[in-house]
Every structure is written in structure tokens, then in C-alpha cells.
Enzyme design. Structure first.
Site: not given
Ligand SMILES: Nc1nc2c(ncn2[C@@H]2O[C@H](COP(=O)(O)OP(=O)(O)OP(=O)(O)O)[C@@H](O)[C@H]2O)c(=O)[nH]1
Ligand SMILES: [Zn+2]
Length: 353
Positions: A273, A285, A287, A308, A313
Site C-alpha cells: 500500500t 498519507d 490526509r 485509533t 492522529k
Molecule cells: N491510498 C490508499 N488508501 C487506502 C488503502 N486502503 C485503505 N485506504 C484508505 O485509508 C484510510 C483509512 O483510514 P482510517 O482507518 O481512518 O485511518 P488509519 O490511518 O488506518 O488509522 P486508524 O484510526 O487506526 O484506523 C481510508 O481513507 C481508506 O480509504 C490503500 O491501499 N491505499
């Protein structure tokens, strides 16, 4: 108040221009997003003068292009190069089947602020971060115009969130809920807050900052943990009788759904990823974590118990005026499709799993 657009408004127009394939003028350069450029327009642009293609440092690393400008690289566009060549530099889809062969010529001199602002705009338009740049001492009429320095500074500032509407919304997991809609002043996506119960503003509130994942949240994709995390968070808040879930429209860690599907396609070729994001020219990332803090502040919260596994975050909220009294882990089941993804998040992105 004057009717002349503010810088924020002009930036919002410029973003829309790039999305529909119109170039914009940044300083004395014409800038066009490669992804949306049409062949006839490319011809007109090429006739204006020598063109360079600006790409980000992560994309340059994949293509083995020399990086002289820190976060970005410039490539001289050869005279015979057409749209197919530009697209192959911008889009990694064909990297393995038809690798791009250099040598790429990279200019070292000159200003790159316009290039940098162009790339930032393309990213904020959720397009591939690759822009064609041509000097235009006399810019054509009718195109949106920006100054590179102020544009970059404005894009880096925190958007102001305005509450737009809210209403009661009984949920399966929590009957006593309200959905609030927040609209940023920069023309970007709206974000949502689900307020469960009537949480006190005087003590830490159970909170989840959830980034949109159409594939996981809506379709029930098995490739990530988003859907189960969303429902686990709402269920926990329902059981506690109160909480706030922010649903932030930052699909694909901020790169948008189209780019996320490009990333998935690269993952099917064997990249993880993080590598997939880099090959596309993005950071791991993208965001803007300030958005969540801004909405919480607007809602009157100053302290949270954050659900989380992502320490970034926690750090971000702390540095933007929200104290994190406790981190509440949010562990969801593994399956054969998401286990490698979760391992990479732990190994490369610092997730505590
Ligand atoms: N670019 C990309 N984004 C992904 C992929 N898989 C999931 N996502 C995105 O990753 C983000 C996950 O967000 P969250 O679950 O809020 O954040 P996190 O950083 O994983 O942290 P947690 O709070 O622990 O869940 C979402 O916007 C998904 O669309 C991937 O393979 N590539
Ligand atoms: Zn997901």
C-alpha cells in the site's frame, strides 16, 4: 465587499479548471494537469514554447529521474513526445509492462514555485501529481491566474469549517444520534460528524476520526479494516450512550477514489500500500489531519478519548488544540485479503496493531 474573487476562491476555480482539462496561469507559467490534458490542447500548449513535465520526488525515484528541487523533479519534454509519453511518465500503470526509458534531461536552474503550486493544485484536485509547465511571458486571456508564492501559502493554511445543517438520525447502533454537515471555505469536500447522545463538552468524549473508504465502508471490501472499524466505533458509542464519529471525506488517505483504485491495481502487481502510493507520486498519507481537530473545536470539544491505532492522529490532535486523554485501540478481525495490508500499516506507517 468587492466582487473580485479572493485567493481562496481563485484557488478553488483553478482546481476545477485542472479537473476539466483547462490549464491555469501560475506566475509567468502555463500549467496543465497531464491526467486531464486533451490532445488538441496539448498541441496548442506545445506551440507556446519549450515544455517541462513536473513530477514529485517519489515518482521521480521510481523513474530514476534526478531530483534537483527537493520535493519535485522537472523533465524536459522531448520535441517528439506526445500525450502517450506524458501519461506514461505520470501514470505508473504501465511501469512493469513498458518501462519508461531515459535518459531524462532535468533542468537545474530557474524558479520552481509555479511547478510546486501546480503539483499541489493537481493533488488537491485528486489528479495524478504531474503537470506540464510552459513559460508564457504573455499569458493567454481567459485562464485563471495565480501567483505561486501566495497560492502555495494559502493552500498550506487550515480550512475554516462552517456548520451547514444537522438533524436527528436514528442509527441501528445508536438511536439517539444527530448528523452534522461541515463545509470548508476552500471549496473542497464537506465532512460529517455523527453525534451520539448528548456528550458533555466539559470532559473527554469518546471519539473516532474515520477517513472515508467507499470500498470498505459501503461495499464491505475485505482488503482493508475500514468497514469493521466504522461499525465497531459506532457500536461502542451506542453502548456507551455517547460519542462523536467524524466521517472525513479523505478517501484513500487523501488521494481520492480514482487514485486509490490505481493504487489497488499496483497492489495487484505486487506492490504494498505504501509503495503503490509512492509509485503514483503521492506520499504514504496525503490526509490533512487538521480538519478533524477543526470540526471538534467547532463542536465545542477540547478533549477526547480517541479510538485509533494510528499514533499520528493522536499527535495531530494534540498539536491542534484537542487533548487526547486516552487512546482506545480499535482492533478488527483479520482475513486473508487484509492481513498483508495490516502488517504493512504496522511495519511502515507506525500503526499499533
Ligand atoms: N491510498 C490508499 N488508501 C487506502 C488503502 N486502503 C485503505 N485506504 C484508505 O485509508 C484510510 C483509512 O483510514 P482510517 O482507518 O481512518 O485511518 P488509519 O490511518 O488506518 O488509522 P486508524 O484510526 O487506526 O484506523 C481510508 O481513507 C481508506 O480509504 C490503500 O491501499 N491505499
Ligand atoms: Zn478501507
Amino acid at each position: 465587499m468587492t466582487l473580485i474573487p479572493t485567493l481562496t476562491e481563485t484557488l478553488s476555480r483553478a482546481r476545477a479548471d485542472l479537473r476539466i482539462g483547462l490549464p491555469v496561469i501560475i506566475g509567468s507559467q502555463l500549467v496543465a494537469a497531464v491526467e486531464t490534458l486533451r490532445p488538441d490542447r496539448l498541441e496548442t500548449i506545445r506551440a507556446l514554447g519549450p515544455a517541462v513535465l513536473a513530477i514529485t520526488e517519489p515518482r521521480a525515484r521510481t523513474l530514476k529521474v534526478r531530483v534537483y528541487d527537493r520535493d519535485l523533479a522537472r523533465i524536459e519534454v522531448p520535441p517528439d513526445a506526445g500525450l502517450a509519453w506524458l501519461r506514461a511518465v505520470a501514470d505508473p500503470a504501465g511501469d512493469l509492462m513498458t518501462p519508461m526509458k531515459g535518459p531524462f534531461r532535468s533542468p537545474r536552474d530557474g524558479q520552481v514555485d509555479a511547478h510546486r503550486a501546480g503539483i499541489a493544485l493537481a493533488k488537491s484536485a485528486q489528479l495524478l501529481p504531474a503537470v506540464l509547465v510552459v513559460p508564457v511571458p504573455e499569458p493567454p486571456e481567459g485562464l485563471t491566474r495565480l501567483s505561486p508564492g501566495p497560492a502555495l501559502a494559502q493552500m498550506a493554511t487550515e480550512a475554516v469549517m462552517a456548520p451547514v445543517a444537522d438533524a436527528r438520525l436514528p442509527l441501528l447502533s445508536a438511536e439517539n444520534s444527530r448528523l452534522h454537515i461541515f463545509r470548508p471555505d476552500n471549496g473542497e469536500a464537506e465532512h460529517y460528524a455523527v453525534e451520539i447522545g448528548a456528550p458533555s463538552r466539559a470532559k473527554p468524549v469518546l471519539t473516532r476520526l474515520h477517513s472515508a473508504c467507499f470500498t470498505g465502508d459501503v461495499l464491505g471490501s475485505l482488503k482493508c479494516d475500514c468497514g469493521p472499524q466504522l461499525h465497531a466505533a459506532l457500536t461502542a458509542m451506542g453502548q456507551a450512550g455517547e460519542g462523536v464519529l467524524l466521517y472525513l471525506n479523505q478517501e484513500g488517505r487523501g488521494i481520492g477514489l480514482a487514485n486509490k483504485m490505481r493504487a489497488y491495481s499496483l497492489q495487484n502487481q505486487g506492490f504494498d500500500t505504501v509503495e503503490a502510493n509512492h509509485r503514483l507520486g503521492f506520499e504514504d498519507d496525503e490526509r490533512d489531519f487538521r480538519i478533524g481537530a477543526g470540526i471538534l473545536r467547532k463542536m465545542g470539544f477540547s478533549s477526547v478519548r480517541l479510538m485509533t491505532n494510528n499514533p499520528k492522529k493522536v499527535a495531530m490532535l494534540e498539536s491542534h488544540g484537542i487533548s487526547v486523554a486516552e487512546r482506545v485501540p480499535l482492533i478488527t478481525p483479520r482475513n486473508r485479503h487484509n492481513t498483508a495490508y495490516l502488517d504493512v500499516k504496522a511495519a511502515k506507517s507506525g500503526h499499533l496493531l
